[in-house]
Design an enzyme around this catalytic site. Structure first.
Site, short mmCIF file in Angstrom:
data_model
loop_
_atom_site.label_atom_id
_atom_site.label_comp_id
_atom_site.label_asym_id
_atom_site.label_seq_id
_atom_site.Cartn_x
_atom_site.Cartn_y
_atom_site.Cartn_z
N CYS A 54 -10.26 1.54 -31.50
CA CYS A 54 -11.61 2.00 -31.81
C CYS A 54 -12.48 1.92 -30.57
O CYS A 54 -13.26 0.98 -30.38
CB CYS A 54 -12.18 1.21 -32.97
SG CYS A 54 -11.29 1.65 -34.47
N GLY A 106 0.83 -1.19 0.00
CA GLY A 106 0.00 0.00 0.00
C GLY A 106 0.86 1.25 0.00
O GLY A 106 0.37 2.36 0.18
N GLU A 140 5.13 -6.73 1.13
CA GLU A 140 5.02 -7.20 -0.25
C GLU A 140 4.69 -6.05 -1.19
O GLU A 140 3.60 -5.98 -1.73
CB GLU A 140 3.99 -8.33 -0.34
CG GLU A 140 2.77 -8.06 0.52
CD GLU A 140 1.88 -9.26 0.72
OE1 GLU A 140 2.41 -10.34 1.00
OE2 GLU A 140 0.66 -9.09 0.58
N ARG A 165 -4.43 2.05 -17.08
CA ARG A 165 -4.63 2.69 -15.78
C ARG A 165 -5.35 4.05 -15.85
O ARG A 165 -6.22 4.31 -15.02
CB ARG A 165 -3.30 2.83 -15.03
CG ARG A 165 -2.62 1.49 -14.73
CD ARG A 165 -1.40 1.60 -13.86
NE ARG A 165 -1.76 1.79 -12.46
CZ ARG A 165 -1.84 2.94 -11.84
NH1 ARG A 165 -1.56 4.05 -12.46
NH2 ARG A 165 -2.21 3.00 -10.59
C1 LIG Z 1 -1.34 -6.34 -5.27
C2 LIG Z 1 -0.87 -6.82 -3.99
C3 LIG Z 1 0.26 -6.24 -3.39
C4 LIG Z 1 1.04 -5.10 -3.99
O1 LIG Z 1 0.38 -3.89 -3.89
P1 LIG Z 1 1.11 -2.52 -4.35
O2 LIG Z 1 0.13 -1.46 -4.15
O3 LIG Z 1 1.49 -2.69 -5.78
O4 LIG Z 1 2.32 -2.37 -3.53
C5 LIG Z 1 0.68 -6.79 -2.20
N1 LIG Z 1 0.03 -7.82 -1.62
C6 LIG Z 1 -1.06 -8.39 -2.16
C7 LIG Z 1 -1.72 -9.52 -1.48
C8 LIG Z 1 -1.55 -7.91 -3.36
O5 LIG Z 1 -2.64 -8.47 -3.88
#
Ligand SMILES: *Cc1c(COP(=O)(O)O)cnc(C)c1O
Length: 401
Positions: A328, A218, A259, A298
């Site tokens: 298109c 996040g 992560e 995006r």
């Molecule tokens: C997508 C995701 C992330 C990565 O989120 P970012 O905003 O790209 O850092 C981490 N953990 C899980 C479980 C996700 O689904």
């Protein structure tokens, strides 16, 4: 990676093309590492779905990263890139127990995010260590598309269901070795994040065989001037302190895991397109480029703003443009954007094109997905060829009725 380097890449590999700057990825990785250097064991698992090219995965592996995966195919990609199974965590949502069992057979860490599968899995495989994904119901950021910790979210097991989780764990005798949360894609306020972390610590006290606590991701990166960026240094200071205190209380040095996807690769990426047509209408000037939401969705899907530079004429006089694609369908990349004067044939460069750009690309309008280039040590390396017509037809079975 200068404009000149990028123009050279577009000349050599054609357009559109994605270019990733390895040095920027390494810089972000180090920033995160440094922010948590007071914690004994830290694990940074890169979220493969952000950008899943094998060469990028193996580069991140060389920096010391593990991988966070959301499908069995991502697990296989990470293994293919040479990442050891014990450095891969599998965090799916809504997949079958068969797919989870496949991941177990590949030797990776399992993370379960619903009670139904938890009960089935614990009954069948009480000895396989499992991490539990908790939904702490904390709103991070305001956009419900990208906040996955709130009450209506499909992700995680509600913190209010903790008694039920404990009952399943006791009844099956299963081994819970990790607690996880991933509250959303935007940490704007560190105190909100720390508040969610406290919920995780409270939850962790209920399990006595933990090895790690995973705080998900996040981390917000800036897309335009003035954007709030997650202050990872401040967050590192505050969370490290709390984490170390918790470990003392728990009686064991746990691993602190993250992560991040976007944080590591977003700003490393540039997307280069060529302007096919400059079209003056009664209300605006369109710059039509050789791409569309088939390659970069995006802006249309999330309303995200990617900076656009005219690298063929960076010192030109600024004018206002609507930058659109060639498919298109309405595929507006930017409206009323101030960009140095554009001529047909110019190369435009989109910023923040590392995360969720190529990995969300499609073949809509039967266009080829772009090539990808990794820039390392002042050299361009082709890491994915542009598709060809063969790719479009290879799985089709042409029958005549
Ligand atoms: C997508 C995701 C992330 C990565 O989120 P970012 O905003 O790209 O850092 C981490 N953990 C899980 C479980 C996700 O689904």
């Amino acid at each position: 990676m200068t404009n000149q380097d990028l123009l050279e890449i577009a000349r050599e590999y054609g357009s559109p093309v994605y270019v990733y700057n390895a040095q920027k990825i390494a810089g972000q990785y180090k920033r995160l590492q440094d922010a948590f250097k007071k914690v004994k064991q830290v694990k940074i698992n890169y979220a493969v779905k952000a950008l899943s090219n094998l060469s990028v995965l193996s580069y991140l592996k060389s920096l010391g990263a593990g991988m966070d995966t959301v499908s069995i195919q991502e697990v296989r990609l990470a293994l293919e890139a040479g990442v050891l199974p014990e450095n891969i965590i599998y965090t799916p949502n809504g997949v079958s127990i068969e797919e989870i069992e496949k991941a177990v057979s590949l030797g990776v860490q399992i993370n379960i995010d619903n009670l139904s599968i938890l009960e089935q899995f614990g009954t069948k495989h009480p000895n396989v260590p499992v991490c539990i994904r908790i939904n702490p119901h904390v709103m991070a950021g305001g956009n419900t598309n990208i906040s996955v910790g709130h009450i209506d979210s499909k992700f995680g097991i509600s913190i209010h269901q903790l008694p039920h989780i404990k009952r399943i764990v006791e009844n099956t005798g299963m081994h819970i070795n990790g607690i996880h949360m991933h509250t959303g894609s935007d940490i704007l306020d560190i105190d909100v994040f720390l508040y969610a972390s406290e919920i995780l610590f409270e939850t962790a006290k209920n399990f006595d065989r933990l090895e790690f606590i995973d705080f998900g991701s996040g981390f917000k990166v800036p897309y335009k001037e003035g954007d709030i960026e997650t202050n990872v240094e401040e967050m590192g200071k505050k969370l490290s302190k709390r984490f170390n205190e918790f470990c003392k209380e728990y009686g064991k040095d746990l691993t602190l895991a993250f992560e991040p996807g976007k944080f590591l690769v977003s700003e490393a990426g540039k997307f280069l397109v060529q302007v096919n047509v400059v079209k003056q209408t009664t209300s605006t000037v369109f710059a039509q480029v050789d791409s569309g939401f088939n390659h970069l969705i995006r802006p249309m899907l999330y309303g995200s703003r990617h900076e656009i530079d005219n690298i063929s004429n960076p010192d030109g006089r600024d004018r206002f443009y609507s930058v659109v694609g060639y498919i298109c369908e309405t595929d507006t990349f930017a409206n009323n954007r101030r960009i140095p004067e554009i001529s047909e044939g110019d190369i435009l460069s989109f910023s923040n094109a590392g995360a969720y750009c190529f990995s969300m690309a499609s073949n809509y309008n039967s266009r080829y997905r772009p090539a990808e280039v990794l820039w390392h040590d002042k050299k361009a390396h082709l890491i994915r060829k542009r598709e060809t017509f063969d790719d479009l037809v290879k799985n089709q079975i042409a029958i005549t009725l």
